[in-house]
Motif scaffolding. Structure first.
Motif, PDB file in Angstrom:
ATOM      1  N   LEU A   5       0.817  -1.206   0.000  1.00 14.47           N
ATOM      2  CA  LEU A   5       0.000   0.000   0.000  1.00 14.47           C
ATOM      3  C   LEU A   5       0.858   1.267   0.000  1.00 14.47           C
ATOM      4  CD1 LEU A   5      -2.850  -0.929   2.495  1.00 14.47           C
ATOM      5  CD2 LEU A   5      -2.863  -1.032   0.011  1.00 14.47           C
ATOM      6  N   ASN A   6       2.092   1.149   0.457  1.00 15.46           N
ATOM      7  CA  ASN A   6       2.975   2.308   0.507  1.00 15.46           C
ATOM      8  C   ASN A   6       3.945   2.337  -0.664  1.00 15.46           C
ATOM      9  OD1 ASN A   6       1.909   3.187   3.001  1.00 15.46           O
ATOM     10  ND2 ASN A   6       3.111   1.633   4.064  1.00 15.46           N
ATOM     11  N   THR A  42      -6.698  -0.740  -4.329  1.00 16.39           N
ATOM     12  CA  THR A  42      -6.041   0.536  -4.628  1.00 16.39           C
ATOM     13  C   THR A  42      -4.874   0.786  -3.678  1.00 16.39           C
ATOM     14  OG1 THR A  42      -7.439   1.814  -3.142  1.00 16.39           O
ATOM     15  CG2 THR A  42      -8.260   1.469  -5.389  1.00 16.39           C
ATOM     16  N   HIS A  43      -4.065   1.778  -4.013  1.00 14.24           N
ATOM     17  CA  HIS A  43      -2.898   2.094  -3.181  1.00 14.24           C
ATOM     18  C   HIS A  43      -3.306   2.599  -1.803  1.00 14.24           C
ATOM     19  CE1 HIS A  43      -3.914   6.095  -4.733  1.00 14.24           C
ATOM     20  NE2 HIS A  43      -3.196   6.605  -3.758  1.00 14.24           N
ATOM     21  N   ASP A  44      -4.555   3.053  -1.666  1.00 11.41           N
ATOM     22  CA  ASP A  44      -5.018   3.484  -0.345  1.00 11.41           C
ATOM     23  C   ASP A  44      -5.904   2.441   0.337  1.00 11.41           C
ATOM     24  OD1 ASP A  44      -7.039   3.833  -2.163  1.00 11.41           O
ATOM     25  OD2 ASP A  44      -7.577   5.863  -1.545  1.00 11.41           O
ATOM     26  N   ARG A  46      -8.507   0.441  -0.757  1.00 12.10           N
ATOM     27  CA  ARG A  46      -9.921   0.217  -1.063  1.00 12.10           C
ATOM     28  C   ARG A  46     -10.077  -0.909  -2.076  1.00 12.10           C
ATOM     29  NH1 ARG A  46     -12.569   3.642  -3.740  1.00 12.10           N
ATOM     30  NH2 ARG A  46     -10.796   4.642  -4.763  1.00 12.10           N
TER      31      ARG A  46
END
Length: 442
Positions: A5-6, A42-44, A46
Motif C-alpha cells: 500500500l505504501n 487501490t494504493h489506499d 480500497r
C-alpha cells in the motif's frame, strides 16, 4: 498487503500514459496495487469491483492460481526460445488447443503480442494471399466507420475512430470505409441484435462497384464494435457481409480481440452469429490479459496457398521476436484450462438475461439516452454536456472509482464487460452503484 500500500512512486512524470488525460491523472492518481478474482485493491487500501475485465481482457478474473503457477514454472524451465527456424513444444500444443475451439475450418494459427499486431498480421496475410494466388491487383482494404483495430498504421487506416487517425498523416493508401451500423432513431434501448440496419451491409456492394472487386483484398470488421461504445450488429448484417465477400472473392476478417474467448457466451462471436470469416484476429482473453499475446486464425485454404515452392524457402516473411513466447504460451494454456474447467466460454449465455435486465433497469436515470447489450457486454449512452463532449461520462468514471467500481468510457458512453466469473450479487453491486452515480444528475 500493508507494504504494498505504501509502494506508490514519488514521481509520476516520466511515464507518458496511453489513452489517458495525463495532467488530470497525475494531479489525482488512481493506482492499483493488487487484484483478486473480481476486485482490484487501490494504493489506499480500497476494493474496486472490476466492471471492465481490466481492458476487456481479464475474462477469468484476477490472479487465478493455475495461470500464475504456469507462468512461474515456465520461467524457471524455459524462459525464451526463438520462433524463427526453431520452436518449443508449448507453442504447438497451444495452437492445437486453439484450433479445437475455433470455428470449423480455422485450422492454422500465427502468434503475435497484441491485438494491434494481430490486425497488422491479418492485413498482411490477406494482401500476401492474393499475391501468391496470382491476384496481386487485390491490394485495397475495407474497414468501417467507428471501427477500432488497434493503434498501428494498418489498424488505424482501416479503423474509423477520428481521434485515433487525425494526427498521423495520410495513413495507408487504398483504404475505404463502410458506414457503421448504429441507427439511434430506430434501435434505441435494444436488447441484443437490433431489428433495423441489416441492409447497411449492402453498402459494401456500392464500394465494390466503385473500386471493382479485382482491387479489393479484404474487409475487416468487429462483430461487436466495442471500443467505439458497443455497437451490436443488426440482424442479418454479418451474414450479408459474408455473402458479398464470398461472391466477389474478398477475404472477410473478424476482429475478435474483444469478443473472443467467451464474451458472448460462445468461444468466438463467429460461432455466436453463425458466420465464419476467413481470418479471425484475437488477443486480450487469450492469456487472460496476464502476458501480452495474440493469435490470428486462418483457414486451410489461406495457409496452404503459401505452402508452395522449394521446401527450404521461407513461405511468409513475417513474424515477431516474441511470437509464441514460452511464458506467454504457458499462460495461454493455463487460461484455456481455467476456461474449460469453470465453463467460462459459455458462462455469458447463462447470465446474459440477468445482466440485460440489470443494465436496462437504468433506463429511467437522468441523461441516459440509450442502452445496448449482448452477452456480457453493455453500454450506457449519456447525453453530452453542451460544449463539453465526453465530460459527463468521464465524471461518471471518476465517481465510480470513488465508489469502488471500475467502468470504461468512450466519448459519452459507459462501456461494461466484467470478468466472466461474475456472480449475480456482483451484477447487483455494479448496477446499484451506477444507479447512485447517474441519479445524481452528473
Amino acid at each position: 498487503m500493508s507494504t504494498r500500500l505504501n509502494a506508490a512512486p514519488n514521481d509520476l512524470s516520466a511515464f507518458w500514459m496511453p489513452f489517458t488525460a495525463n495532467r488530470q491523472f497525475k494531479k489525482e492518481p488512481r493506482l492499483f496495487v493488487g487484484a483478486k478474482d473480481m476486485y482490484y485493491t487501490t494504493h489506499d487500501g480500497r476494493q474496486v469491483l472490476d466492471g471492465t475485465a481490466g481492458l476487456w481482457c481479464v475474462n477469468a478474473g484476477h490472479c487465478r492460481p493455475k495461470i500464475t503457477e504456469a507462468i512461474s514454472q515456465q520461467a524457471g524451465e524455459l524462459d525464451y526460445a526463438p520462433a524463427f527456424q526453431l520452436g518449443h513444444p508449448k507453442a504447438f500444443e497451444l495452437a492445437n488447443r486453439l484450433v479445437d475451439i475455433a470455428p470449423e475450418g480455422m485450422n492454422h494459427v500465427l502468434y503475435t503480442n497484441s491485438g494491434s499486431e494481430s490486425v497488422e498480421t491479418a492485413l498482411k496475410v490477406a494482401l500476401a494471399y492474393h499475391r501468391v494466388k496470382g491476384n496481386g491487383s487485390r491490394s485495397r482494404l475495407i474497414g468501417r466507420e467507428r471501427g477500432y483495430h488497434g493503434v498501428n498504421f494498418g489498424g488505424i487506416s482501416v479503423g474509423g475512430i477520428v481521434t485515433n487517425r487525425k494526427m498521423f498523416g495520410t495513413l495507408l493508401t487504398g483504404v475505404d470505409h463502410m458506414p457503421h451500423t448504429h441507427v439511434p432513431g430506430k434501435n434505441t434501448f435494444t436488447r441484443g441484435e437490433p431489428e433495423h440496419g441489416g441492409d447497411i451491409a449492402s453498402e459494401l456492394e456500392r464500394i465494390v462497384t466503385l473500386h471493382d472487386a479485382s482491387t479489393i483484398a479484404a474487409v475487416i470488421v468487429e462483430p461487436v464494435a466495442g471500443s467505439t461504445g458497443v455497437l451490436i450488429p443488426p440482424k442479418g448484417y454479418l451474414q450479408k457481409l459474408r455473402e458479398i465477400c464470398t461472391k466477389h472473392g474478398i477475404l472477410l476478417i473478424f476482429d475478435e480481440v474483444i469478443t473472443g474467448f467467451g464474451r458472448l457466451g460462445t468461444p468466438f462471436a463467429a460461432q455466436y452469429y453463425g458466420v465464419t470469416p476467413d481470418i479471425i484476429v484475437t488477443a486480450k482473453g487469450l492469456t487472460n490479459g496476464v502476458i501480452p499475446m495474440g493469435a490470428v486464425f486462418v483457414t486451410s485454404e489461406i495457409h496452404d496457398a503459401f505452402m508452395q515452392g522449394p521446401e527450404h524457402m521461407i513461405e511468409f516473411f513475417h513474424g515477431y521476436t516474441y511470437s509464441g513466447n514460452p511464458i506467454a504460451a504457458a499462460a495461454a494454456l493455463a487460461t484455456l484450462d481455467t476456461y474449460k474447467e469453470e465453463g467460462l466460454l459459455t458462462r455469458a449465455a447463462e447470465l446474459s438475461d440477468y445482466w440485460a435486465d440489470a443494465l436496462h433497469s437504468l433506463k429511467d436515470c437522468p441523461n441516459v439516452i440509450d442502452i445496448r447489450n449482448t452477452g456480457l457486454i453493455g453500454a450506457i449512452e449519456l447525453a453530452p454536456i453542451a460544449g463539453e463532449p465526453t465530460k459527463r461520462a468521464f465524471t461518471a468514471f471518476l465517481k465510480a472509482y470513488e465508489k469502488g467500481l471500475l467502468i470504461r468510457t468512450t466519448g459519452d458512453i459507459i462501456a461494461l464487460s466484467p470478468p466472466l466469473i461474475i456472480e449475480k450479487h456482483h451484477i447487483d453491486e455494479l448496477f446499484g452503484k451506477l444507479r447512485e452515480i447517474l441519479q445524481n444528475n452528473i
